[in-house]
Design an enzyme around this catalytic site. Structure first.
Site, PDB file in Angstrom:
ATOM      1  N   ASP A  37      37.140  -1.450  -7.988  1.00 11.10           N
ATOM      2  CA  ASP A  37      37.035  -1.876  -6.599  1.00 11.10           C
ATOM      3  C   ASP A  37      37.339  -3.357  -6.418  1.00 11.10           C
ATOM      4  OD1 ASP A  37      36.551   0.641  -5.569  1.00 11.10           O
ATOM      5  OD2 ASP A  37      34.419   0.535  -6.015  1.00 11.10           O
ATOM      6  N   ARG A  72      39.037   1.184   0.193  1.00 11.97           N
ATOM      7  CA  ARG A  72      39.005  -0.253  -0.120  1.00 11.97           C
ATOM      8  C   ARG A  72      40.068  -1.084   0.591  1.00 11.97           C
ATOM      9  NH1 ARG A  72      33.904   0.024  -1.074  1.00 11.97           N
ATOM     10  NH2 ARG A  72      33.286   0.678  -3.162  1.00 11.97           N
ATOM     11  N   SER A  79      24.678   4.418  -8.636  1.00 10.63           N
ATOM     12  CA  SER A  79      25.506   3.676  -7.702  1.00 10.63           C
ATOM     13  C   SER A  79      26.343   4.704  -6.960  1.00 10.63           C
ATOM     14  CB  SER A  79      26.406   2.711  -8.460  1.00 10.63           C
ATOM     15  OG  SER A  79      27.436   2.286  -7.604  1.00 10.63           O
ATOM     16  N   ASP A 104      23.406  -3.792  -4.599  1.00 11.21           N
ATOM     17  CA  ASP A 104      24.239  -4.919  -5.018  1.00 11.21           C
ATOM     18  C   ASP A 104      24.475  -5.910  -3.893  1.00 11.21           C
ATOM     19  OD1 ASP A 104      24.516  -3.945  -7.598  1.00 11.21           O
ATOM     20  OD2 ASP A 104      26.348  -2.833  -7.133  1.00 11.21           O
TER      21      ASP A 104
HETATM   22  N1  ARG Z   1      35.693   5.356 -10.246  1.00 12.86           N
HETATM   23  C1  ARG Z   1      35.871   5.436  -8.829  1.00 12.86           C
HETATM   24  C2  ARG Z   1      36.986   4.538  -8.408  1.00 12.86           C
HETATM   25  O1  ARG Z   1      37.338   3.658  -9.120  1.00 12.86           O
HETATM   26  C3  ARG Z   1      34.635   5.253  -8.059  1.00 12.86           C
HETATM   27  C4  ARG Z   1      34.099   3.878  -7.864  1.00 12.86           C
HETATM   28  C5  ARG Z   1      32.780   4.042  -7.248  1.00 12.86           C
HETATM   29  N2  ARG Z   1      32.103   2.909  -6.820  1.00 12.86           N
HETATM   30  C6  ARG Z   1      30.762   2.919  -6.692  1.00 12.86           C
HETATM   31  N3  ARG Z   1      30.225   1.907  -6.138  1.00 12.86           N
HETATM   32  N4  ARG Z   1      30.017   3.924  -7.084  1.00 12.86           N
HETATM   33  O2  ARG Z   1      37.522   4.728  -7.364  1.00 12.86           O
END
Ligand code: ARG
Length: 405
Positions: free
Chosen positions: A122, A93, A174, A13
Protein backbone atom coordinates in the site's frame (compact mmCIF):
# COMPACT_ATOMS: atom_id res chain seq x y z
CA UNK A 1 3.75 24.12 12.40
CA UNK A 2 3.87 22.29 9.08
CA UNK A 3 0.55 20.94 7.92
CA UNK A 4 -0.01 17.35 6.93
CA UNK A 5 -3.00 15.47 5.58
CA UNK A 6 -3.28 11.89 6.79
CA UNK A 7 -5.30 9.14 5.13
CA UNK A 8 -7.32 8.23 8.19
CA UNK A 9 -9.43 5.12 8.60
CA UNK A 10 -10.13 5.23 12.30
CA UNK A 11 -8.29 1.94 12.76
CA UNK A 12 -5.35 1.21 15.01
CA UNK A 13 -2.46 2.35 12.80
CA UNK A 14 -3.86 5.66 11.66
CA UNK A 15 -5.26 6.56 15.08
CA UNK A 16 -1.86 6.07 16.66
CA UNK A 17 -0.42 7.94 13.66
CA UNK A 18 -2.47 11.10 14.35
CA UNK A 19 -1.13 11.19 17.87
CA UNK A 20 2.43 10.44 16.79
CA UNK A 21 2.50 13.01 13.96
CA UNK A 22 1.38 15.71 16.32
CA UNK A 23 3.34 14.75 19.45
CA UNK A 24 6.56 13.40 17.99
CA UNK A 25 6.79 15.34 14.72
CA UNK A 26 5.01 18.59 15.52
CA UNK A 27 2.60 18.47 12.59
CA UNK A 28 -0.79 20.07 12.34
CA UNK A 29 -2.83 17.07 11.25
CA UNK A 30 -5.78 17.09 8.89
CA UNK A 31 -7.45 13.66 8.95
CA UNK A 32 -9.05 12.53 5.72
CA UNK A 33 -11.39 9.56 5.65
CA UNK A 34 -12.26 8.01 2.29
CA UNK A 35 -15.47 6.02 2.14
CA UNK A 36 -15.08 3.25 -0.42
CA UNK A 37 -18.00 1.31 0.94
CA UNK A 38 -16.49 0.12 4.19
CA UNK A 39 -19.50 1.70 5.95
CA UNK A 40 -17.49 3.94 8.24
CA UNK A 41 -19.23 5.35 11.27
CA UNK A 42 -18.28 8.90 10.36
CA UNK A 43 -19.41 10.45 13.62
CA UNK A 44 -17.29 8.00 15.57
CA UNK A 45 -14.34 8.25 13.15
CA UNK A 46 -14.41 12.04 13.39
CA UNK A 47 -14.65 11.92 17.18
CA UNK A 48 -11.69 9.57 17.33
CA UNK A 49 -9.58 11.67 14.94
CA UNK A 50 -10.28 14.87 16.83
CA UNK A 51 -9.79 13.26 20.25
CA UNK A 52 -6.43 11.95 19.08
CA UNK A 53 -5.29 15.41 18.03
CA UNK A 54 -6.37 16.20 14.47
CA UNK A 55 -7.26 19.85 13.81
CA UNK A 56 -9.72 19.00 11.09
CA UNK A 57 -11.58 15.93 9.91
CA UNK A 58 -12.74 15.56 6.32
CA UNK A 59 -14.63 12.68 4.79
CA UNK A 60 -15.66 11.91 1.24
CA UNK A 61 -18.10 9.35 -0.07
CA UNK A 62 -16.12 7.89 -2.97
CA UNK A 63 -18.22 4.81 -3.63
CA UNK A 64 -19.58 5.89 -7.01
CA UNK A 65 -16.18 6.95 -8.24
CA UNK A 66 -14.58 3.82 -6.90
CA UNK A 67 -17.02 1.65 -8.79
CA UNK A 68 -17.07 3.57 -12.07
CA UNK A 69 -13.44 4.61 -12.36
CA UNK A 70 -11.73 1.62 -10.74
CA UNK A 71 -13.90 -1.47 -10.24
CA UNK A 72 -15.61 -1.44 -13.65
CA UNK A 73 -12.33 -1.18 -15.58
CA UNK A 74 -11.01 -4.02 -13.39
CA UNK A 75 -14.01 -6.18 -14.29
CA UNK A 76 -13.57 -5.41 -17.96
CA UNK A 77 -9.91 -6.39 -17.66
CA UNK A 78 -10.74 -9.56 -15.63
CA UNK A 79 -8.21 -8.26 -13.15
CA UNK A 80 -7.09 -10.89 -10.67
CA UNK A 81 -3.62 -10.96 -9.15
CA UNK A 82 -1.84 -14.31 -9.06
CA UNK A 83 -4.01 -17.04 -7.63
CA UNK A 84 -7.29 -15.33 -6.91
CA UNK A 85 -6.87 -11.86 -5.35
CA UNK A 86 -9.47 -9.58 -6.95
CA UNK A 87 -7.38 -6.54 -6.01
CA UNK A 88 -9.98 -4.99 -3.73
CA UNK A 89 -7.45 -3.12 -1.59
CA UNK A 90 -5.09 -2.35 -4.46
CA UNK A 91 -7.87 -0.71 -6.51
CA UNK A 92 -8.83 1.65 -3.71
CA UNK A 93 -5.38 3.09 -3.16
CA UNK A 94 -4.92 5.23 -6.28
CA UNK A 95 -8.32 6.81 -5.68
CA UNK A 96 -7.38 7.64 -2.09
CA UNK A 97 -4.04 9.01 -3.33
CA UNK A 98 -5.96 11.20 -5.79
CA UNK A 99 -8.10 12.55 -2.98
CA UNK A 100 -5.13 13.07 -0.65
CA UNK A 101 -3.46 15.12 -3.36
CA UNK A 102 -6.61 17.19 -3.80
CA UNK A 103 -7.05 17.82 -0.08
CA UNK A 104 -3.35 18.64 0.33
CA UNK A 105 -3.63 21.36 -2.31
CA UNK A 106 -6.95 22.68 -1.02
CA UNK A 107 -5.82 22.82 2.58
CA UNK A 108 -2.32 24.08 1.90
CA UNK A 109 -0.51 20.99 3.17
CA UNK A 110 3.06 20.43 2.09
CA UNK A 111 3.03 16.93 3.54
CA UNK A 112 0.93 13.83 3.15
CA UNK A 113 0.89 10.84 5.51
CA UNK A 114 -0.40 7.30 5.23
CA UNK A 115 -0.63 4.44 7.68
CA UNK A 116 1.16 1.85 5.58
CA UNK A 117 3.97 -0.36 6.73
CA UNK A 118 7.44 -0.63 5.25
CA UNK A 119 6.78 -4.18 4.12
CA UNK A 120 3.51 -3.73 2.33
CA UNK A 121 2.23 -2.83 -1.10
CA UNK A 122 0.00 0.00 0.00
CA UNK A 123 2.93 2.38 0.62
CA UNK A 124 3.94 1.78 -3.00
CA UNK A 125 0.45 2.49 -4.29
CA UNK A 126 -0.05 5.67 -2.27
CA UNK A 127 3.36 7.07 -3.02
CA UNK A 128 3.35 6.16 -6.69
CA UNK A 129 -0.07 7.80 -7.01
CA UNK A 130 1.10 10.95 -5.26
CA UNK A 131 4.29 11.04 -7.32
CA UNK A 132 2.23 10.89 -10.49
CA UNK A 133 -0.32 13.50 -9.46
CA UNK A 134 1.43 16.04 -7.19
CA UNK A 135 5.12 15.14 -7.22
CA UNK A 136 6.11 18.09 -5.05
CA UNK A 137 4.26 16.75 -1.99
CA UNK A 138 6.42 15.18 0.70
CA UNK A 139 5.35 11.90 2.24
CA UNK A 140 5.63 10.86 5.86
CA UNK A 141 4.95 7.24 6.75
CA UNK A 142 4.77 6.97 10.54
CA UNK A 143 4.74 3.17 10.49
CA UNK A 144 8.09 3.13 8.74
CA UNK A 145 9.60 5.50 11.27
CA UNK A 146 8.22 4.87 14.70
CA UNK A 147 9.73 2.58 17.27
CA UNK A 148 6.89 0.10 17.74
CA UNK A 149 8.04 -3.37 16.85
CA UNK A 150 4.62 -5.00 16.65
CA UNK A 151 0.94 -4.28 16.46
CA UNK A 152 0.74 -5.41 20.07
CA UNK A 153 3.10 -2.59 21.09
CA UNK A 154 0.96 -0.14 19.18
CA UNK A 155 -2.13 -1.33 21.00
CA UNK A 156 -0.28 -0.82 24.27
CA UNK A 157 0.75 2.73 23.22
CA UNK A 158 -2.83 3.48 22.24
CA UNK A 159 -4.13 2.23 25.58
CA UNK A 160 -1.46 4.17 27.51
CA UNK A 161 -2.30 7.37 25.61
CA UNK A 162 -6.06 6.89 25.86
CA UNK A 163 -6.38 6.52 22.10
CA UNK A 164 -9.57 4.65 21.56
CA UNK A 165 -8.94 1.79 19.09
CA UNK A 166 -11.18 -0.91 17.72
CA UNK A 167 -8.59 -3.66 18.15
CA UNK A 168 -8.27 -5.92 21.14
CA UNK A 169 -4.87 -7.03 22.38
CA UNK A 170 -5.77 -10.70 21.65
CA UNK A 171 -7.30 -10.17 18.20
CA UNK A 172 -4.92 -7.97 16.27
CA UNK A 173 -6.05 -8.50 12.65
CA UNK A 174 -5.40 -5.82 10.10
CA UNK A 175 -8.47 -5.50 7.93
CA UNK A 176 -9.03 -3.37 4.88
CA UNK A 177 -12.55 -3.51 3.55
CA UNK A 178 -14.38 -1.79 0.72
CA UNK A 179 -17.16 -2.51 -1.75
CA UNK A 180 -14.95 -4.86 -3.76
CA UNK A 181 -13.92 -7.03 -0.82
CA UNK A 182 -12.01 -7.44 2.40
CA UNK A 183 -8.29 -8.09 2.95
CA UNK A 184 -7.39 -9.66 6.24
CA UNK A 185 -3.86 -10.02 7.59
CA UNK A 186 -1.86 -10.46 10.78
CA UNK A 187 -2.51 -12.41 13.95
CA UNK A 188 -2.83 -16.16 13.58
CA UNK A 189 -3.03 -15.83 9.79
CA UNK A 190 0.71 -15.34 9.68
CA UNK A 191 1.09 -19.07 10.28
CA UNK A 192 0.32 -20.60 6.86
CA UNK A 193 -0.48 -23.93 8.50
CA UNK A 194 -3.23 -22.37 10.55
CA UNK A 195 -6.70 -22.30 9.01
CA UNK A 196 -8.23 -18.79 9.12
CA UNK A 197 -10.21 -18.53 12.35
CA UNK A 198 -13.90 -17.97 11.67
CA UNK A 199 -13.79 -14.51 13.26
CA UNK A 200 -11.56 -13.21 10.46
CA UNK A 201 -14.50 -13.39 8.05
CA UNK A 202 -16.79 -10.41 7.68
CA UNK A 203 -18.59 -10.74 4.36
CA UNK A 204 -19.25 -14.46 4.01
CA UNK A 205 -20.70 -17.29 6.07
CA UNK A 206 -18.87 -20.63 6.14
CA UNK A 207 -20.16 -23.17 3.60
CA UNK A 208 -21.71 -25.29 6.40
CA UNK A 209 -23.93 -22.36 7.33
CA UNK A 210 -24.98 -21.52 3.77
CA UNK A 211 -28.48 -22.52 2.61
CA UNK A 212 -28.85 -26.18 1.58
CA UNK A 213 -30.69 -25.09 -1.53
CA UNK A 214 -28.91 -23.54 -4.49
CA UNK A 215 -30.12 -20.20 -5.79
CA UNK A 216 -30.05 -19.14 -9.42
CA UNK A 217 -29.45 -15.53 -10.33
CA UNK A 218 -29.25 -13.55 -13.55
CA UNK A 219 -26.61 -10.93 -14.20
CA UNK A 220 -26.77 -8.69 -17.24
CA UNK A 221 -23.80 -6.84 -18.72
CA UNK A 222 -23.65 -3.98 -21.18
CA UNK A 223 -20.28 -3.52 -22.86
CA UNK A 224 -18.52 -5.33 -20.05
CA UNK A 225 -20.29 -3.51 -17.23
CA UNK A 226 -22.83 -5.20 -14.95
CA UNK A 227 -26.12 -3.33 -15.18
CA UNK A 228 -28.87 -5.66 -13.99
CA UNK A 229 -29.29 -8.20 -11.24
CA UNK A 230 -32.26 -10.54 -11.57
CA UNK A 231 -33.70 -8.36 -14.37
CA UNK A 232 -33.60 -5.26 -12.18
CA UNK A 233 -31.51 -2.33 -13.36
CA UNK A 234 -29.22 -1.20 -10.56
CA UNK A 235 -26.51 1.43 -10.32
CA UNK A 236 -23.01 0.09 -9.80
CA UNK A 237 -22.82 0.65 -6.04
CA UNK A 238 -26.25 -0.87 -5.39
CA UNK A 239 -25.57 -3.82 -7.66
CA UNK A 240 -22.29 -4.65 -5.97
CA UNK A 241 -23.81 -4.22 -2.51
CA UNK A 242 -26.69 -6.53 -3.39
CA UNK A 243 -24.33 -9.06 -4.92
CA UNK A 244 -22.06 -9.02 -1.88
CA UNK A 245 -25.00 -9.83 0.33
CA UNK A 246 -26.41 -12.54 -1.89
CA UNK A 247 -23.13 -14.29 -2.63
CA UNK A 248 -21.85 -13.82 0.92
CA UNK A 249 -24.90 -15.68 2.24
CA UNK A 250 -23.90 -18.56 -0.02
CA UNK A 251 -20.33 -18.59 1.31
CA UNK A 252 -18.90 -17.38 -1.99
CA UNK A 253 -15.68 -15.41 -2.33
CA UNK A 254 -13.24 -16.69 0.27
CA UNK A 255 -9.67 -16.67 -0.92
CA UNK A 256 -6.66 -17.89 1.03
CA UNK A 257 -3.32 -17.53 -0.75
CA UNK A 258 0.37 -16.98 -0.39
CA UNK A 259 1.08 -13.91 -2.43
CA UNK A 260 4.19 -12.24 -3.84
CA UNK A 261 4.42 -8.67 -2.65
CA UNK A 262 6.03 -5.89 -4.66
CA UNK A 263 8.96 -5.67 -2.26
CA UNK A 264 9.77 -9.32 -2.75
CA UNK A 265 8.42 -11.13 0.27
CA UNK A 266 5.73 -13.78 0.29
CA UNK A 267 2.79 -13.25 2.56
CA UNK A 268 -0.25 -15.26 3.52
CA UNK A 269 -3.37 -13.35 2.64
CA UNK A 270 -7.00 -13.98 3.31
CA UNK A 271 -9.59 -12.22 1.18
CA UNK A 272 -13.34 -12.14 1.00
CA UNK A 273 -14.86 -10.90 -2.20
CA UNK A 274 -18.36 -12.26 -2.81
CA UNK A 275 -19.53 -9.80 -5.47
CA UNK A 276 -16.14 -9.73 -7.18
CA UNK A 277 -16.09 -13.52 -7.45
CA UNK A 278 -19.52 -13.71 -9.07
CA UNK A 279 -19.07 -10.71 -11.36
CA UNK A 280 -15.61 -11.67 -12.58
CA UNK A 281 -16.76 -15.24 -13.23
CA UNK A 282 -19.80 -13.97 -15.10
CA UNK A 283 -17.86 -11.43 -17.13
CA UNK A 284 -15.29 -13.98 -18.24
CA UNK A 285 -18.01 -16.41 -19.25
CA UNK A 286 -19.68 -13.74 -21.36
CA UNK A 287 -16.39 -12.90 -23.04
CA UNK A 288 -15.98 -16.57 -23.99
CA UNK A 289 -19.18 -16.21 -25.97
CA UNK A 290 -18.65 -12.78 -27.50
CA UNK A 291 -14.93 -12.35 -28.17
CA UNK A 292 -12.96 -13.96 -30.95
CA UNK A 293 -10.30 -16.54 -30.17
CA UNK A 294 -7.54 -14.10 -31.09
CA UNK A 295 -8.88 -11.27 -28.93
CA UNK A 296 -9.36 -13.67 -26.01
CA UNK A 297 -5.75 -14.83 -26.27
CA UNK A 298 -4.32 -11.31 -26.34
CA UNK A 299 -6.70 -10.13 -23.68
CA UNK A 300 -5.73 -12.84 -21.26
CA UNK A 301 -2.07 -11.88 -21.59
CA UNK A 302 -2.86 -8.20 -21.14
CA UNK A 303 -5.19 -9.00 -18.27
CA UNK A 304 -2.21 -10.26 -16.34
CA UNK A 305 -0.28 -7.10 -17.16
CA UNK A 306 -3.26 -5.01 -16.09
CA UNK A 307 -3.53 -6.90 -12.79
CA UNK A 308 0.17 -6.34 -12.13
CA UNK A 309 -0.31 -2.63 -12.81
CA UNK A 310 -3.08 -2.43 -10.23
CA UNK A 311 -1.18 -4.54 -7.74
CA UNK A 312 2.05 -2.63 -8.00
CA UNK A 313 0.63 0.89 -7.87
CA UNK A 314 1.14 1.78 -11.53
CA UNK A 315 -2.39 3.10 -11.99
CA UNK A 316 -1.48 6.60 -13.17
CA UNK A 317 0.86 5.54 -15.92
CA UNK A 318 1.08 5.56 -19.70
CA UNK A 319 0.96 1.77 -19.77
CA UNK A 320 -2.39 1.62 -18.04
CA UNK A 321 -3.78 4.27 -20.40
CA UNK A 322 -2.63 2.17 -23.33
CA UNK A 323 -4.05 -1.07 -21.96
CA UNK A 324 -7.31 0.68 -21.11
CA UNK A 325 -7.64 1.70 -24.73
CA UNK A 326 -7.26 -1.91 -25.85
CA UNK A 327 -9.68 -3.21 -23.25
CA UNK A 328 -12.28 -0.56 -24.04
CA UNK A 329 -12.36 -1.65 -27.66
CA UNK A 330 -12.73 -5.32 -26.71
CA UNK A 331 -15.77 -4.60 -24.55
CA UNK A 332 -17.92 -3.27 -27.38
CA UNK A 333 -19.69 -6.61 -27.80
CA UNK A 334 -19.51 -7.88 -24.21
CA UNK A 335 -23.24 -7.50 -23.73
CA UNK A 336 -25.53 -10.24 -22.53
CA UNK A 337 -26.98 -12.19 -19.66
CA UNK A 338 -25.52 -14.92 -17.45
CA UNK A 339 -27.41 -17.37 -15.33
CA UNK A 340 -25.38 -18.31 -12.29
CA UNK A 341 -25.97 -20.91 -9.63
CA UNK A 342 -24.79 -20.08 -6.13
CA UNK A 343 -24.39 -22.97 -3.77
CA UNK A 344 -22.26 -23.48 -0.68
CA UNK A 345 -19.21 -21.52 -1.71
CA UNK A 346 -19.47 -22.30 -5.41
CA UNK A 347 -20.59 -19.98 -8.14
CA UNK A 348 -21.15 -21.68 -11.46
CA UNK A 349 -22.28 -20.30 -14.79
CA UNK A 350 -25.21 -22.43 -15.97
CA UNK A 351 -26.56 -20.32 -18.81
CA UNK A 352 -25.52 -17.48 -21.07
CA UNK A 353 -26.98 -15.51 -23.93
CA UNK A 354 -25.95 -12.46 -25.87
CA UNK A 355 -27.21 -10.40 -28.79
CA UNK A 356 -23.53 -10.15 -29.79
CA UNK A 357 -22.77 -13.85 -29.47
CA UNK A 358 -20.22 -15.46 -31.76
CA UNK A 359 -21.54 -18.87 -30.76
CA UNK A 360 -23.66 -20.29 -33.56
CA UNK A 361 -25.67 -23.35 -32.61
CA UNK A 362 -26.29 -24.31 -36.23
CA UNK A 363 -22.50 -24.63 -36.66
CA UNK A 364 -21.85 -26.29 -33.31
CA UNK A 365 -24.70 -28.80 -33.25
CA UNK A 366 -24.36 -32.54 -33.59
CA UNK A 367 -28.13 -32.72 -33.85
CA UNK A 368 -30.53 -31.75 -36.60
CA UNK A 369 -30.29 -28.32 -38.22
CA UNK A 370 -26.56 -28.70 -38.76
CA UNK A 371 -25.34 -26.01 -41.17
CA UNK A 372 -21.66 -26.92 -41.09
CA UNK A 373 -20.10 -27.94 -44.41
CA UNK A 374 -18.70 -31.39 -43.56
CA UNK A 375 -17.10 -31.93 -46.96
CA UNK A 376 -15.08 -28.75 -46.64
CA UNK A 377 -13.29 -30.23 -43.61
CA UNK A 378 -11.33 -32.59 -45.81
CA UNK A 379 -9.77 -29.85 -47.94
CA UNK A 380 -9.11 -27.82 -44.81
CA UNK A 381 -7.16 -30.68 -43.26
CA UNK A 382 -5.19 -31.39 -46.43
CA UNK A 383 -3.77 -27.90 -46.26
CA UNK A 384 -3.75 -27.50 -42.48
CA UNK A 385 -1.52 -30.57 -42.09
CA UNK A 386 0.94 -29.76 -44.89
CA UNK A 387 3.65 -28.63 -42.51
CA UNK A 388 3.11 -31.52 -40.11
CA UNK A 389 3.20 -33.96 -43.00
CA UNK A 390 6.58 -32.61 -44.13
CA UNK A 391 7.94 -33.20 -40.64
CA UNK A 392 6.41 -36.68 -40.51
CA UNK A 393 8.00 -37.63 -43.83
CA UNK A 394 11.37 -36.39 -42.65
CA UNK A 395 11.06 -38.40 -39.42
CA UNK A 396 10.49 -41.54 -41.46
CA UNK A 397 13.47 -40.75 -43.73
CA UNK A 398 15.72 -40.19 -40.76
CA UNK A 399 14.73 -43.54 -39.24
CA UNK A 400 15.64 -45.41 -42.41
CA UNK A 401 18.83 -43.46 -43.27
CA UNK A 402 21.55 -41.27 -41.87
CA UNK A 403 19.51 -38.03 -42.16
CA UNK A 404 19.57 -36.07 -38.92
CA UNK A 405 21.88 -38.50 -37.07
N1 ARG B 1 -2.02 -7.95 0.24
C1 ARG B 1 -3.09 -7.09 -0.14
C2 ARG B 1 -2.58 -6.05 -1.09
O1 ARG B 1 -1.42 -5.81 -1.14
C3 ARG B 1 -3.86 -6.55 0.98
C4 ARG B 1 -3.29 -5.42 1.77
C5 ARG B 1 -4.18 -5.25 2.92
N2 ARG B 1 -3.97 -4.16 3.76
C6 ARG B 1 -4.41 -4.19 5.04
N3 ARG B 1 -4.33 -3.10 5.70
N4 ARG B 1 -4.91 -5.26 5.60
O2 ARG B 1 -3.35 -5.48 -1.79
Amino acid sequence: MPKIVLAYSGGLDTSVAVHWLRKEKGFTVVAFCADLGQAPDLALTKKRAMATGAVEFLAEDLRERFVHEYVFPAIQANAIYENGYPLNTALGRPLIAQELARVAIEKGCEFVAHGCTAKGNDQVRFEAGLAALEPQLKVVAPLREWKFKSREEEVDYALANKIEVPVKRDKPYSIDINLWGASIECGELEDPWQAPPEDTHLMTVPAEKAPDKAVEIEVEFEQGIPVKLNKKALGGVKLIEAMNKLAGEHAIGRVDVIENRVIGIKSREVYEAPAATVLLTAHKALEEMTLSREVLRQKSILSQAYSDIIYSGQWFTDLRDALDAFIRVTQKYVTGTLRMRLYKGQCVVVGRRSPCSLYDKSLATYGSGDAFNHEAAKGFLDIYNLGIKAQGLRRKRSLSSEVGK
